[in-house]
Design a protein around this motif. Structure first.
Motif, PDB file in Angstrom:
ATOM      1  N   LEU A  44       0.929  -1.210   0.091  1.00 55.28           N
ATOM      2  CA  LEU A  44       0.014  -0.026  -0.029  1.00 55.28           C
ATOM      3  C   LEU A  44       0.960   1.376  -0.169  1.00 55.28           C
ATOM      4  CD1 LEU A  44      -2.906  -1.030   2.381  1.00 55.28           C
ATOM      5  CD2 LEU A  44      -3.053  -0.742  -0.010  1.00 55.28           C
TER       6      LEU A  44
ATOM      7  N   TYR B  21      -0.039   5.347  -0.890  1.00 52.56           N
ATOM      8  CA  TYR B  21      -0.836   5.708   0.291  1.00 52.56           C
ATOM      9  C   TYR B  21      -0.377   5.816   1.411  1.00 52.56           C
ATOM     10  CZ  TYR B  21      -4.729   3.944  -2.705  1.00 52.56           C
ATOM     11  OH  TYR B  21      -5.701   3.765  -3.739  1.00 52.56           O
ATOM     12  N   LYS B  22      -0.783   6.698   2.507  1.00 54.74           N
ATOM     13  CA  LYS B  22      -0.342   6.933   3.702  1.00 54.74           C
ATOM     14  C   LYS B  22      -0.662   5.844   4.571  1.00 54.74           C
ATOM     15  CE  LYS B  22       0.806  10.620   6.956  1.00 54.74           C
ATOM     16  NZ  LYS B  22       0.456  12.055   7.414  1.00 54.74           N
ATOM     17  N   VAL B  23       0.240   4.725   5.032  1.00 47.81           N
ATOM     18  CA  VAL B  23      -0.217   3.610   5.782  1.00 47.81           C
ATOM     19  C   VAL B  23       0.093   3.506   6.957  1.00 47.81           C
ATOM     20  CG1 VAL B  23      -0.177   0.939   5.591  1.00 47.81           C
ATOM     21  CG2 VAL B  23      -0.349   2.382   3.579  1.00 47.81           C
TER      22      VAL B  23
ATOM     23  N   CYS C 107      -4.142   8.913   8.119  1.00 53.56           N
ATOM     24  CA  CYS C 107      -3.634   7.806   7.150  1.00 53.56           C
ATOM     25  C   CYS C 107      -4.921   7.253   6.304  1.00 53.56           C
ATOM     26  CB  CYS C 107      -3.190   6.543   8.035  1.00 53.56           C
ATOM     27  SG  CYS C 107      -1.818   6.638   9.145  1.00 53.56           S
ATOM     28  N   ASP C 108      -4.632   6.655   4.986  1.00 48.67           N
ATOM     29  CA  ASP C 108      -5.492   6.373   4.036  1.00 48.67           C
ATOM     30  C   ASP C 108      -5.977   4.846   4.416  1.00 48.67           C
ATOM     31  OD1 ASP C 108      -5.536   8.594   2.148  1.00 48.67           O
ATOM     32  OD2 ASP C 108      -3.280   7.856   1.754  1.00 48.67           O
TER      33      ASP C 108
ATOM     34  N   PHE D 209      -9.366   0.732  -3.408  1.00 45.86           N
ATOM     35  CA  PHE D 209      -7.865   1.122  -3.714  1.00 45.86           C
ATOM     36  C   PHE D 209      -7.069   0.698  -4.989  1.00 45.86           C
ATOM     37  CE2 PHE D 209      -8.994   0.711   0.755  1.00 45.86           C
ATOM     38  CZ  PHE D 209      -7.997   1.510   1.410  1.00 45.86           C
TER      39      PHE D 209
END
Length: 427
Positions: free
Chosen positions: A61, A66-68, A135-136, A274
């Protein structure tokens, strides 16, 4: 408060032990604005393989842009490993700032007789930080069990991964695999999407199917026939999945099956909106890293560090050693007293020419002499050491350049030994 103050306050909650139920974490999070409800979560449950599954999922991710957030336990080297965003641990002062926000609420609840445990507090820190950082996605690892684990406060997640289930924490979860599976099936929520590790002990799949049916959830099983292993070595595994060539640095056939679970989770996430291109999967798998999971610290002599601590982990370690480390092997072993040391040593002990037993620096650790006595039943030579430094000395005095040193039995031992091994071994 300072970072050290934050750690001391978190550790102070250990005295409340483990208490079943979600009412305390729900009360704490509700007064903090229910940050967990703002997150799109992947929930990872099971006995073995949770760390690998979380790490591969988060790594892919991240490669997608994405910010995970990733919340795992236990930690190996640094407490902050439990809270990561895009592979970076929470900064010390950021943890202190989050605790400044949470601690007054903990004290309020104390006054009301609602005493939050250490794990519940740690889980709240993760939710608060991930939500504040927008966060995503958040990949959340179950600490123990499922139904009453603090992470299970989340609403229906984007996906649930249920990894291999075997005996562990039997005093809390039950002494049969079926009992443990029922407890873990509690993470299945209404309308959820559940990916189950493809090879389970008898009864586990039926329990999960029943739980999914009762919750109206979708159960998905990875198709292992679509996986083809191309090459295996001490450096990891190359394989294809649905025609896509992948490399994972993790050792063992079980890790390919863990990868299959992750691939199915990624399919679910694609369906949930996603954007996950194949190139991100390839890059995320190749870059994934976990300390102390059959980690290579030296190549000559070969040194492997593995923190696995239950019978399933011991079996995976044995299979990896038999396949990739055929030569003479010496081990340094330390375990917790509440683990089945006899079962673990019966599995791996016969592979070692010598076992050096040591007591990790933890109140729950098993005495070195007692562990050495157990090891002697399965290994030709077993001795006890008074410290990790002495254990390494005793192991190295018997180790030739073509031999292998295996340090195993506990993540607590791995954390103590890792820097020591890196200082003493080169190459």
């Amino acid at each position: 408060m300072t970072y050290q103050d934050a750690l001391e306050k978190i550790n102070s909650r250990l005295l409340f032990g483990m208490q079943p139920g979600l009412e305390r974490i729900e009360a704490l999070l509700h007064r903090l604005g229910d940050p967990h409800k703002a997150l799109r979560c992947v929930h990872v449950c099971g006995t073995n393989g949770k760390g690998t599954t979380c790490t591969l999922t988060a790594s892919v991710l991240r490669e997608c842009g994405y910010k995970v957030g990733k919340n795992t336990s236990p930690y190996v080297l640094d407490f902050r490993e439990r809270f990561q965003i895009n592979g970076e641990m929470i900064p010390p002062m950021e943890l202190a700032r989050v605790m400044d926000q949470i601690w007054p609420v903990v004290e309020e609840l104390d006054q009301e007789g609602c005493r939050v445990s250490e794990f519940e507090l740690v889980t709240a820190v993760a939710f608060v930080w991930f939500a504040a950082q927008r966060c995503d996605a958040a990949v959340m690892e179950v600490g123990m069990g499922g139904a009453y684990d603090a992470t299970n406060v989340i609403p229906t997640p984007e996906a649930v991964a249920i990894t291999s289930i075997s005996l562990d924490h039997t005093a809390w979860l039950g002494d049969t695999v079926e009992q443990i599976a029922r407890e873990k099936s509690g993470v299945i929520k209404p309308g959820g999407r559940v990916v189950l590790y493809p090879e389970q002990q008898p009864g586990v799949r039926e329990i999960m199917e029943s739980a999914c049916q009762s919750q109206g959830a979708q159960l998905r099983l990875p198709d292992l026939s679509q996986l083809q292993v191309l090459e295996e070595s001490i450096e990891g595994t190359d394989f294809t999945a649905d025609g896509l060539r992948l490399h994972t640095p993790f050792l063992g056939a079980h890790q390919v099956k863990n990868a299959a679970v992750v691939l199915e989770v990624l399919k679910v996430l694609r369906e949930r909106g996603f954007a996950i291109p194949d190139q991100a999967i390839q890059a995320g798998f190749a870059k994934a890293f976990l300390p102390a999971r059959m980690e290579i610290l030296s190549r000559r002599p070969l040194c492997l560090l593995d923190g696995g601590h239950n019978p399933g982990c011991a079996q995976a370690l044995r299979e990896a050693l038999e396949r990739y480390v055929p030569g003479r092997k010496v081990a340094v072993v330390g375990m917790m007293a509440d683990k089945d040391s006899a079962a673990a040593l019966e599995t791996v002990g016969p592979l070692f020419a010598k076992v050096v037993a040591v007591r990790p620096d933890n109140p729950r650790a098993l005495d070195a002499e007692a562990l050495a006595q157990t090891a002697a039943r399965f290994c030709p030579r077993a001795v006890a050491a008074a410290s990790c430094a002495q254990a390494l000395d005793l192991a190295l005095e018997d180790l030739g350049p073509d031999d292998a040193l295996i340090v195993c039995g506990s993540f607590y031992l791995a954390g103590e030994m890792r820097d020591l091994l890196r200082e003493r071994l080169e190459g």
